[in-house]
Design an enzyme around this catalytic site. Structure first.
Site, PDB file in Angstrom:
ATOM      1  CE  LYS A   8      -3.593  -2.590   2.397  1.00 14.55           C
ATOM      2  NZ  LYS A   8      -4.043  -3.048   3.706  1.00 14.55           N
ATOM      3  N   GLY A  24     -12.715  -5.564   4.860  1.00 16.52           N
ATOM      4  CA  GLY A  24     -14.072  -6.042   5.084  1.00 16.52           C
ATOM      5  C   GLY A  24     -14.868  -6.018   3.791  1.00 16.52           C
TER       6      GLY A  24
HETATM    7  P1  NAP Z   1     -11.031 -13.981  -1.363  1.00 13.74           P
HETATM    8  O1  NAP Z   1     -12.133 -13.881  -0.375  1.00 13.74           O
HETATM    9  O2  NAP Z   1      -9.966 -14.972  -1.135  1.00 13.74           O
HETATM   10  O3  NAP Z   1     -11.718 -14.273  -2.786  1.00 13.74           O
HETATM   11  C1  NAP Z   1     -10.977 -14.501  -3.941  1.00 13.74           C
HETATM   12  C2  NAP Z   1     -11.922 -14.919  -5.069  1.00 13.74           C
HETATM   13  O4  NAP Z   1     -11.164 -15.026  -6.273  1.00 13.74           O
HETATM   14  C3  NAP Z   1     -12.599 -16.257  -4.852  1.00 13.74           C
HETATM   15  O5  NAP Z   1     -13.928 -16.211  -5.338  1.00 13.74           O
HETATM   16  C4  NAP Z   1     -11.758 -17.229  -5.706  1.00 13.74           C
HETATM   17  O6  NAP Z   1     -12.518 -18.303  -6.248  1.00 13.74           O
HETATM   18  C5  NAP Z   1     -11.327 -16.320  -6.823  1.00 13.74           C
HETATM   19  N1  NAP Z   1     -10.032 -16.703  -7.390  1.00 13.74           N
HETATM   20  C6  NAP Z   1      -8.813 -16.658  -6.778  1.00 13.74           C
HETATM   21  N2  NAP Z   1      -7.845 -17.063  -7.627  1.00 13.74           N
HETATM   22  C7  NAP Z   1      -8.468 -17.359  -8.776  1.00 13.74           C
HETATM   23  C8  NAP Z   1      -8.023 -17.835 -10.041  1.00 13.74           C
HETATM   24  N3  NAP Z   1      -6.728 -18.095 -10.264  1.00 13.74           N
HETATM   25  N4  NAP Z   1      -8.927 -18.018 -11.022  1.00 13.74           N
HETATM   26  C9  NAP Z   1     -10.237 -17.766 -10.801  1.00 13.74           C
HETATM   27  N5  NAP Z   1     -10.725 -17.304  -9.636  1.00 13.74           N
HETATM   28  C10 NAP Z   1      -9.849 -17.117  -8.643  1.00 13.74           C
HETATM   29  O7  NAP Z   1     -10.310 -12.570  -1.565  1.00 13.74           O
HETATM   30  P2  NAP Z   1     -10.810 -11.133  -1.087  1.00 13.74           P
HETATM   31  O8  NAP Z   1     -10.572 -10.981   0.374  1.00 13.74           O
HETATM   32  O9  NAP Z   1     -12.169 -10.873  -1.616  1.00 13.74           O
HETATM   33  O10 NAP Z   1      -9.721 -10.188  -1.788  1.00 13.74           O
HETATM   34  C11 NAP Z   1      -9.766  -9.905  -3.146  1.00 13.74           C
HETATM   35  C12 NAP Z   1      -8.764  -8.807  -3.474  1.00 13.74           C
HETATM   36  O11 NAP Z   1      -9.124  -7.622  -2.778  1.00 13.74           O
HETATM   37  C13 NAP Z   1      -7.315  -9.102  -3.063  1.00 13.74           C
HETATM   38  O12 NAP Z   1      -6.458  -8.511  -4.000  1.00 13.74           O
HETATM   39  C14 NAP Z   1      -7.198  -8.394  -1.728  1.00 13.74           C
HETATM   40  O13 NAP Z   1      -5.869  -8.041  -1.401  1.00 13.74           O
HETATM   41  C15 NAP Z   1      -8.022  -7.168  -1.996  1.00 13.74           C
HETATM   42  N6  NAP Z   1      -8.565  -6.538  -0.799  1.00 13.74           N
HETATM   43  C16 NAP Z   1      -9.258  -7.274   0.090  1.00 13.74           C
HETATM   44  C17 NAP Z   1      -9.794  -6.668   1.204  1.00 13.74           C
HETATM   45  C18 NAP Z   1     -10.589  -7.444   2.208  1.00 13.74           C
HETATM   46  O14 NAP Z   1     -11.072  -6.858   3.158  1.00 13.74           O
HETATM   47  N7  NAP Z   1     -10.790  -8.738   2.026  1.00 13.74           N
HETATM   48  C19 NAP Z   1      -9.596  -5.299   1.405  1.00 13.74           C
HETATM   49  C20 NAP Z   1      -8.875  -4.561   0.456  1.00 13.74           C
HETATM   50  C21 NAP Z   1      -8.363  -5.199  -0.656  1.00 13.74           C
HETATM   51  P3  NAP Z   1     -13.204 -19.406  -5.295  1.00 13.74           P
HETATM   52  O15 NAP Z   1     -14.322 -18.683  -4.580  1.00 13.74           O
HETATM   53  O16 NAP Z   1     -13.712 -20.441  -6.230  1.00 13.74           O
HETATM   54  O17 NAP Z   1     -12.129 -19.883  -4.369  1.00 13.74           O
HETATM   55  N1  HSE Z   2      -5.297  -7.984   5.177  1.00 15.78           N
HETATM   56  C1  HSE Z   2      -5.541  -6.611   4.936  1.00 15.78           C
HETATM   57  C2  HSE Z   2      -5.513  -5.897   6.288  1.00 15.78           C
HETATM   58  C3  HSE Z   2      -6.865  -6.455   4.228  1.00 15.78           C
HETATM   59  O1  HSE Z   2      -5.500  -6.564   7.313  1.00 15.78           O
HETATM   60  O2  HSE Z   2      -5.507  -4.668   6.316  1.00 15.78           O
HETATM   61  C4  HSE Z   2      -7.010  -5.144   3.550  1.00 15.78           C
HETATM   62  O3  HSE Z   2      -6.035  -4.845   2.666  1.00 15.78           O
END
Ligand code: NAP
Ligand code: HSE
Length: 446
Positions: free
Chosen positions: A212, A322
């Site tokens: 970040k 989240g």
């Molecule tokens: P997640 O819950 O692990 O979900 C990832 C999704 O992508 C799942 O649906 C997975 O499929 C799919 N996927 C992963 N690899 C794949 C591939 N090679 N081909 C096809 N589908 C694939 O991840 P997330 O937490 O939503 O995070 C997503 C992004 O947002 C990341 O870059 C993360 O750093 C960013 N982010 C997340 C948050 C947060 O709060 N979670 C905050 C800011 C940024 P399946 O469902 O079939 O496993």
């Molecule tokens: N794992 C990250 C955190 C999610 O804890 O801040 C958001 O980027």
């Protein structure tokens, strides 16, 4: 009045239907009226890409969307105008974003790891293809810092950035501070609550915050600070003991991401030529005085302080992770595409971002917190102080507590301002002199 005369729905290919992707699907339904009022159009998900199509999903697939495991389905569909990449990881995400841009689609992503490690190539491609590449959710989740730096503060010269950029680490440190629990127990809680990345080492070793910070540096200064060159230290193995000692001195320990323009003396440059941008930047645990706003940022919250020459100090605070908080930032990016905004991907007009000059971390100056475990013998305090004095380090405060005998007694110092080089030199002297029962612990003080 928008420049957009398009009224057909904006077609979206959603790559990833996990925490953030499913949140986006929910928001597109729940806030459909707001989207239409603000953009004059609907936004329709045409296809959803996942890894495992047989997995049970808590959030239903958007009406009219097809579930697929084939990335080509998203990039070849002429009804898809924008790829939203919410898969995470590097290789597969880079592949689908690159293909989408090649096929003339705009891109929205929350993938800070990819943008930090390989973002310049993607910006180059987006520029060549005249496509929008937006990434508000990639830094600090719901907190609108990307647009703030790119648009709202564009008329300012940014002087420094300092923030809490990882919610998982902040949750762990906050719980250790409030409840006195040890690191392992706090990490387990954070994982159960779902803040942590799929690979929590990214959180606790500081890499997520570092990703970040690289993006923030680009946005603030239009400069490339290579991720691999960034000094990164996380909170793995932080001892509850140090959190308690820090409190006794009036401080909280926080994982800090910081970047600031180097003081004049550290700026290299040829005589007569404009001085190159020289930055001091890194991620590190630090003691923050309890009266500072950053010290009061609790739980999984994120915060960023920006100092800019016209605006002065600004403080942003909110949810950095989240499902819905992050999806709201993704949706705002999609709505900007729906309004047919022109690409302004980096916030700077030059086609390539120049590399920033880097102040070596050994030269950073700050006060330090130091804890050493020593034998409780006459003269040990004098000897440790002597090691510091030999490196020109002046002690400001000191605490000594009775130990348990087995691991020695803790001596805890707060120093006046010094360099990291002098601090490691002093501790090397102490180790070489056989004074330390275990490796010393030391953190910067902000
Ligand atoms: P997640 O819950 O692990 O979900 C990832 C999704 O992508 C799942 O649906 C997975 O499929 C799919 N996927 C992963 N690899 C794949 C591939 N090679 N081909 C096809 N589908 C694939 O991840 P997330 O937490 O939503 O995070 C997503 C992004 O947002 C990341 O870059 C993360 O750093 C960013 N982010 C997340 C948050 C947060 O709060 N979670 C905050 C800011 C940024 P399946 O469902 O079939 O496993
Ligand atoms: N794992 C990250 C955190 C999610 O804890 O801040 C958001 O980027």
């Amino acid at each position: 009045m928008t420049r957009n005369s398009e009224t057909r729905p904006l077609g979206v290919g959603l790559a990833g239907f996990g925490t953030v992707g499913s949140g986006l699907a929910r928001l597109l339904t729940d806030n459909a009226d707001i989207i239409r009022r603000r953009t004059g159009r609907d936004i329709a998900i045409r296809a959803v890409l996942v890894r495992d199509a047989t997995k049970a999903r808590e959030v239903p697939l958007p009406a009219g969307a097809e579930l697929t495991t084939d990335p080509a389905r998203l990039v070849n569909d002429p009804d898809i105008d924008v790829l939203v990449e919410l898969m995470g990881g590097i290789d597969a995400a880079r592949g689908i974003i690159g293909e989408a841009l090649e096929h003339g689609k705009h891109v929205v992503t929350a993938n800070k790891a990819l943008l930090a490690e390989d973002g310049l190539a993607l910006f180059r491609l987006a520029r060549k293809k005249r496509r929008i590449l937006r990434y508000e959710a990639s830094v600090a989740g719901a907190i609108p810092v990307v647009e703030a730096l790119k648009e709202c503060l564009a008329g300012n010269r940014v002087e420094s950035l300092m923030g809490i950029l990882n919610g998982t680490s902040n949750y762990i440190l906050s719980e250790m501070t409030a409840s006195g629990i040890e690191f392992g127990e706090a990490l387990r809680q954070a994982q159960e609550l779902g803040f942590a990345e799929a690979d929590p080492t990214l959180d606790i070793d500081g890499h997520d915050a570092a990703h970040k910070l690289v993006l923030l540096i680009r946005l603030a200064w239009g400069a490339d600070y290579p991720y691999a060159a960034l000094s990164v230290r996380g909170i793995r193995g932080m001892a509850a003991l140090d959190i308690r000692f820090a409190r006794e001195f009036g401080y909280r320990i926080k994982l800090i991401g910081q970047a600031r323009m180097a003081p004049a003396g550290n700026t290299e440059g040829k005589p007569g030529a404009p001085a190159p941008l020289c930055l001091e930047a890194g991620v590190f645990p630090a003691l923050v005085h309890h009266t500072y706003l950053l010290a009061r940022v609790g739980g999984a919250y994120n915060a960023l302080r920006v100092d800019a020459n016209a605006a002065g100090p600004l403080f942003f605070h909110g949810r950095g992770a989240g499902s819905l908080p992050t999806a709201g930032a993704v949706l705002a990016d999609l709505m900007a595409v729906a309004r047919d905004e022109r690409p302004n991907n980096t916030g700077f007009a030059e086609p390539e971002l120049a590399r920033a000059a880097i102040v070596p971390p050994e030269d950073w100056r700050s006060p330090y917190y130091v804890r050493v475990m020593v034998d409780d013998t006459p003269g040990v305090l004098r000897d440790i102080s002597g090691c510091m004095a030999a490196e020109g380090i002046s002690v400001a405060q000191m605490i000594q507590k009775a130990g348990d005998g087995a691991s020695g007694v803790p001596l805890v110092f707060m120093t006046h301002e010094t360099t990291a080089r002098a601090m490691s030199g002093a501790l090397r002297r102490a180790a070489d002199g056989g004074l330390l029962r275990e490796p010393a612990v030391y953190y910067r003080v902000l």
